[in-house]
Design a protein around this motif. Structure first.
Motif, PDB file in Angstrom:
ATOM      1  N   TYR A 106       2.586   1.323  -3.536  1.00  0.00           N
ATOM      2  CA  TYR A 106       1.641   1.550  -4.626  1.00  0.00           C
ATOM      3  C   TYR A 106       0.420   2.326  -4.116  1.00  0.00           C
ATOM      4  O   TYR A 106      -0.660   1.766  -3.965  1.00  0.00           O
ATOM      5  CB  TYR A 106       1.180   0.216  -5.226  1.00  0.00           C
ATOM      6  CG  TYR A 106       2.317  -0.606  -5.780  1.00  0.00           C
ATOM      7  CD1 TYR A 106       2.893  -0.292  -7.007  1.00  0.00           C
ATOM      8  CD2 TYR A 106       2.824  -1.686  -5.067  1.00  0.00           C
ATOM      9  CE1 TYR A 106       3.943  -1.039  -7.507  1.00  0.00           C
ATOM     10  CE2 TYR A 106       3.868  -2.444  -5.561  1.00  0.00           C
ATOM     11  CZ  TYR A 106       4.427  -2.111  -6.784  1.00  0.00           C
ATOM     12  OH  TYR A 106       5.465  -2.848  -7.279  1.00  0.00           O
TER      13      TYR A 106
ATOM     14  N   VAL B 256      -2.912   4.370  -3.978  1.00  0.00           N
ATOM     15  CA  VAL B 256      -4.070   4.268  -4.876  1.00  0.00           C
ATOM     16  C   VAL B 256      -4.001   5.305  -5.982  1.00  0.00           C
ATOM     17  O   VAL B 256      -4.187   4.985  -7.165  1.00  0.00           O
ATOM     18  CB  VAL B 256      -5.388   4.390  -4.079  1.00  0.00           C
ATOM     19  CG1 VAL B 256      -6.582   4.465  -5.017  1.00  0.00           C
ATOM     20  CG2 VAL B 256      -5.538   3.246  -3.118  1.00  0.00           C
ATOM     21  N   GLU B 257      -3.734   6.540  -5.613  1.00  0.00           N
ATOM     22  CA  GLU B 257      -3.765   7.620  -6.615  1.00  0.00           C
ATOM     23  C   GLU B 257      -2.703   7.465  -7.707  1.00  0.00           C
ATOM     24  O   GLU B 257      -2.856   7.995  -8.798  1.00  0.00           O
ATOM     25  CB  GLU B 257      -3.640   8.997  -5.936  1.00  0.00           C
ATOM     26  CG  GLU B 257      -2.387   9.227  -5.134  1.00  0.00           C
ATOM     27  CD  GLU B 257      -2.432   8.664  -3.711  1.00  0.00           C
ATOM     28  OE1 GLU B 257      -1.408   8.755  -3.026  1.00  0.00           O
ATOM     29  OE2 GLU B 257      -3.468   8.115  -3.297  1.00  0.00           O
ATOM     30  N   GLN B 258      -1.648   6.713  -7.444  1.00  0.00           N
ATOM     31  CA  GLN B 258      -0.607   6.481  -8.455  1.00  0.00           C
ATOM     32  C   GLN B 258      -0.718   5.128  -9.142  1.00  0.00           C
ATOM     33  O   GLN B 258      -0.256   4.962 -10.264  1.00  0.00           O
ATOM     34  CB  GLN B 258       0.768   6.609  -7.812  1.00  0.00           C
ATOM     35  CG  GLN B 258       1.088   8.004  -7.326  1.00  0.00           C
ATOM     36  CD  GLN B 258       2.428   8.065  -6.600  1.00  0.00           C
ATOM     37  OE1 GLN B 258       3.155   7.078  -6.521  1.00  0.00           O
ATOM     38  NE2 GLN B 258       2.743   9.229  -6.059  1.00  0.00           N
ATOM     39  N   ALA B 259      -1.314   4.166  -8.488  1.00  0.00           N
ATOM     40  CA  ALA B 259      -1.305   2.801  -9.015  1.00  0.00           C
ATOM     41  C   ALA B 259      -2.627   2.334  -9.610  1.00  0.00           C
ATOM     42  O   ALA B 259      -2.664   1.341 -10.328  1.00  0.00           O
ATOM     43  CB  ALA B 259      -0.896   1.828  -7.902  1.00  0.00           C
ATOM     44  N   LYS B 260      -3.687   3.040  -9.331  1.00  0.00           N
ATOM     45  CA  LYS B 260      -5.015   2.583  -9.756  1.00  0.00           C
ATOM     46  C   LYS B 260      -5.074   2.387 -11.273  1.00  0.00           C
ATOM     47  O   LYS B 260      -4.760   3.298 -12.042  1.00  0.00           O
ATOM     48  CB  LYS B 260      -6.090   3.583  -9.317  1.00  0.00           C
ATOM     49  CG  LYS B 260      -7.487   3.053  -9.526  1.00  0.00           C
ATOM     50  CD  LYS B 260      -8.517   3.934  -8.853  1.00  0.00           C
ATOM     51  CE  LYS B 260      -9.874   3.300  -8.959  1.00  0.00           C
ATOM     52  NZ  LYS B 260     -10.845   3.993  -8.115  1.00  0.00           N
ATOM     53  N   GLY B 261      -5.441   1.181 -11.676  1.00  0.00           N
ATOM     54  CA  GLY B 261      -5.582   0.860 -13.095  1.00  0.00           C
ATOM     55  C   GLY B 261      -4.289   0.605 -13.829  1.00  0.00           C
ATOM     56  O   GLY B 261      -4.290   0.402 -15.036  1.00  0.00           O
ATOM     57  N   SER B 262      -3.163   0.596 -13.126  1.00  0.00           N
ATOM     58  CA  SER B 262      -1.862   0.409 -13.765  1.00  0.00           C
ATOM     59  C   SER B 262      -1.176  -0.842 -13.222  1.00  0.00           C
ATOM     60  O   SER B 262      -1.186  -1.100 -12.024  1.00  0.00           O
ATOM     61  CB  SER B 262      -0.962   1.626 -13.490  1.00  0.00           C
ATOM     62  OG  SER B 262       0.353   1.390 -13.951  1.00  0.00           O
TER      63      SER B 262
ATOM     64  N   ALA C  73       0.833  -1.208   0.000  1.00  0.00           N
ATOM     65  CA  ALA C  73       0.000   0.000   0.000  1.00  0.00           C
ATOM     66  C   ALA C  73       0.862   1.250   0.000  1.00  0.00           C
ATOM     67  O   ALA C  73       0.524   2.250  -0.657  1.00  0.00           O
ATOM     68  CB  ALA C  73      -0.945  -0.004   1.197  1.00  0.00           C
TER      69      ALA C  73
END
Length: 113
Positions: A101, A103-109, A98
């Motif tokens: 990664y 959330v705001e940088q890793a979401k969907g990637s 967490a």
């Protein structure tokens, strides 16, 4: 059943058979890797769509379930022999992920950092 109950059951299974003498960390790690390989073999050559439906196929689903059971047993036994709390280890790793990664940088990637 909790992980503690599973650990106790797997430990008892080994002790009843006098197998703890063979359950060194090296042997258990190798057995775990072998079982993971057998799990992977169930997905080899499947398309992503076929892999997503594997549990709907009675024979293939039963084999995948059995291999996951084997993986869990060996992982549980290895953690027990090494004195590692599986839940604590997983939660610690999840906390680290967490942070690594957000959330705001890793979401969907799927990009690794």
């Amino acid at each position: 059943m909790t992980t503690d109950h599973l650990t106790a059951a797997v430990r008892a299974f080994a002790e009843e058979r006098d197998w703890q003498q063979f359950h060194t960390p090296k042997n258990l790690a190798m057995a775990l890797a072998g079982e993971v390989g057998e799990l992977l073999a169930e997905f080899q050559w499947l398309t992503p769509e076929e892999a997503g439906r594997v549990m709907a196929a009675p024979d293939a689903g039963a084999r995948v379930r059995a291999e996951i059971g084997d993986v869990m047993i060996y992982l549980t036994r290895l953690a027990d022999v090494l004195g590692i709390d599986l839940v604590d280890a997983a939660l610690t790793k999840l906390d680290e992920a967490a942070t690594r990664y957000p959330v705001e940088q890793a979401k969907g990637s799927a990009t690794k950092r």
